[in-house]
Design an enzyme around this catalytic site. Structure first.
Site, mmCIF file in Angstrom:
data_model
loop_
_atom_site.group_PDB
_atom_site.id
_atom_site.type_symbol
_atom_site.label_atom_id
_atom_site.label_comp_id
_atom_site.label_asym_id
_atom_site.label_seq_id
_atom_site.Cartn_x
_atom_site.Cartn_y
_atom_site.Cartn_z
ATOM 1 N N ASP A 165 -10.077 2.606 1.434
ATOM 2 C CA ASP A 165 -10.780 3.222 0.304
ATOM 3 C C ASP A 165 -11.073 2.296 -0.875
ATOM 4 O OD1 ASP A 165 -9.702 5.080 2.043
ATOM 5 O OD2 ASP A 165 -8.923 6.417 0.504
ATOM 6 N N GLU A 395 3.847 4.676 4.059
ATOM 7 C CA GLU A 395 2.396 4.611 4.299
ATOM 8 C C GLU A 395 1.930 3.154 4.363
ATOM 9 O OE1 GLU A 395 0.235 6.549 1.174
ATOM 10 O OE2 GLU A 395 -1.674 6.507 2.266
HETATM 11 C C1 GLC Z 1 -6.088 7.285 2.937
HETATM 12 C C2 GLC Z 1 -6.377 6.026 3.710
HETATM 13 C C3 GLC Z 1 -7.105 6.376 4.988
HETATM 14 C C4 GLC Z 1 -6.269 7.385 5.776
HETATM 15 C C5 GLC Z 1 -5.883 8.598 4.928
HETATM 16 C C6 GLC Z 1 -4.876 9.502 5.592
HETATM 17 O O1 GLC Z 1 -7.252 7.901 2.506
HETATM 18 O O2 GLC Z 1 -7.118 5.127 2.952
HETATM 19 O O3 GLC Z 1 -7.351 5.224 5.741
HETATM 20 O O4 GLC Z 1 -6.947 7.796 6.912
HETATM 21 O O5 GLC Z 1 -5.329 8.162 3.713
HETATM 22 O O6 GLC Z 1 -3.737 8.787 5.988
#
Ligand code: GLC
Length: 429
Positions: A165, A395
């Site tokens: 993102d 994460e």
């Molecule tokens: C965030 C990350 C994306 C991922 C999502 C759910 O938006 O940038 O890559 O898929 O979280 O984990």
């Protein structure tokens, strides 16, 4: 060995706790729905101990597929107040509601791997037959609506589509987006779950949401947005993942006699040239491209190594990538930081601007292994397992200290641990 057994149990428990009856949320609170590329990695994790459950992940993901073939990046299977922007803000009138943009299309590749690993071949083959036409429709949508001129590179319309993102690669392209003065007010929820220093800046968030409003006003008309969208980039994450996915779709077509090899081979030829056109000889890296200016985006990011995963790089370019990664490795303790640690934009704790992500590591390591660099592939695998062992299934991780960052008890990190500790034959730690 014992640590590893305990962690395997813990990783399984995380997937089970995040299971919402056939789909797996990335983590409670912060991400309480089903995300597209998370679903791929998570299914691979489930595959290590519950094959039927692994295939169910895709059944539920494809409940969100649009009639035009698009597979949305979020499927809002049921209401959850802890996340923004939810289904009301997207305004997509479907059941189940979804977002209106996509994400790295990992599914075809994961379906192939799951078929190859399956103990229950009858179930796997039945699932492949059901999923194949849906994946084909998805990939045809990419070609028809995101690369109608057959440039070999897909146009990406939102940083969220890239999966990365707030990568520094999108800084200029995003800064050019004028924040909508009439942007409906909103309250961020992400910063109530995670320390703001580990999340995107407010200026980025305003632009993410402005883009959403622009696309809503265009009624998500893709061909129009290709002409008018204020944010348009070629993303290595999308193009390399799609290239490999098409390669694996072709393999499935051949193996099951579906008969689409010619069509898919045409896409592959175009995308091979498109991706190789992103190579930068002086930097020894591939760069994303700003499609509004036509210029390369000269910042090294972890996706810069993904042409190895795609399989499009020549052996010479693979060698250069290997050297470049050695340079990065001298700056950090854990590979692979999401941004070149020598870049002034490197922020080791902030989301996609520096931290290590287990899922991207998995793709990069596979690429290096396939190009004949088993040592660096093994180093990346060991670093990833170590991070999980030392700080848990976060994460993402700080590449220098190893600190766990962002959400905890994270499904795709647990899934990678399961997939990778299995490969090590129990000797991973
Ligand atoms: C965030 C990350 C994306 C991922 C999502 C759910 O938006 O940038 O890559 O898929 O979280 O984990």
């Amino acid at each position: 060995m014992q640590i590893q057994e305990t962690l395997v149990q813990e990783a399984r428990r995380i997937l089970q706790a995040n299971d919402r009856g056939g789909f797996t949320i990335p983590t409670a609170g912060l991400y309480p729905f089903q995300w597209l590329w998370d679903a791929g990695f998570t299914a691979l994790g489930w595959m290590q101990f519950d094959e039927a459950r692994a295939w169910a992940e895709f059944d539920l993901l494809f409940q969100g597929q649009w009639e035009n073939g698009m597979l949305p990046h979020i499927v809002f299977h049921r209401p959850e107040p802890t996340y923004f922007p939810g289904p009301e803000r997207w305004g997509v009138k479907r059941t189940p509601p979804t977002s209106a943009i996509t994400q790295p299309p990992v599914v075809a590749t994961f379906v192939r791997w799951m078929l190859e690993q399956a103990q229950n071949q009858a179930l796997a083959q039945e699932k492949v037959r059901q999923l194949y036409p849906k994946i084909l429709a998805y990939h045809r949508w990419f070609k028809r609506e995101r690369d109608p001129q057959n440039t070999g590179l897909v146009t990406v319309l939102h940083p969220w589509e890239t999966g990365a993102d707030n990568s520094p690669a999108w800084d200029e392209a995003l800064a050019r987006v004028q924040v909508d003065p009439a942007l409906p007010p909103y309250t961020r929820r992400d910063t109530t779950h995670v320390d703001p220093s580990q999340r995107p800046h407010q200026a980025e968030y305003d632009r993410f949401l402005t883009l959403l409003e622009v696309y809503k006003r265009a009624d998500f008309d893709q061909l129009r947005l290709l002409q008018e969208g204020p944010f348009r980039v070629a993303s290595l994450l999308i193009d390399c993942v799609l290239h490999r996915a098409n390669h694996d779709l072709l393999w499935l077509s051949q193996r099951f006699g579906f008969g689409h090899e010619g069509e898919i081979a045409g896409w592959l030829e175009a995308s091979r040239q498109g991706i190789e056109g992103l190579w930068d000889e002086a930097a020894g890296l591939y760069f994303n491209r700003d499609l509004l200016t036509g210029e390369p985006i000269r910042v090294g990011v972890s996706a810069s190594f993904l042409p190895l995963y795609a399989g499009t790089a020549s052996p010479e370019r693979a060698g250069r990538l290997h050297e470049t990664l050695q340079g990065w490795a001298r700056q950090v303790r854990y590979l692979v930081p999401s941004t070149d640690p020598q870049s002034p934009r490197f922020e080791p704790q902030r989301y996609w601007r520096g931290p290590v992500w287990a899922v991207v590591n998995y793709l990069i390591a596979l690429g290096f292994a396939e190009y004949g660099y088993p040592q660096v592939a093994e180093r990346i695998r060991q670093d990833t397992l170590k991070l999980c062992e030392v700080t848990g299934f976060s994460e993402y991780f700080h590449p220098q200290t190893g600190q766990g960052l962002g959400g905890g008890a994270f499904s795709w990190t647990a899934a990678i641990y399961l997939a990778w500790s299995r490969l090590g034959g129990g000797e991973a730690s």
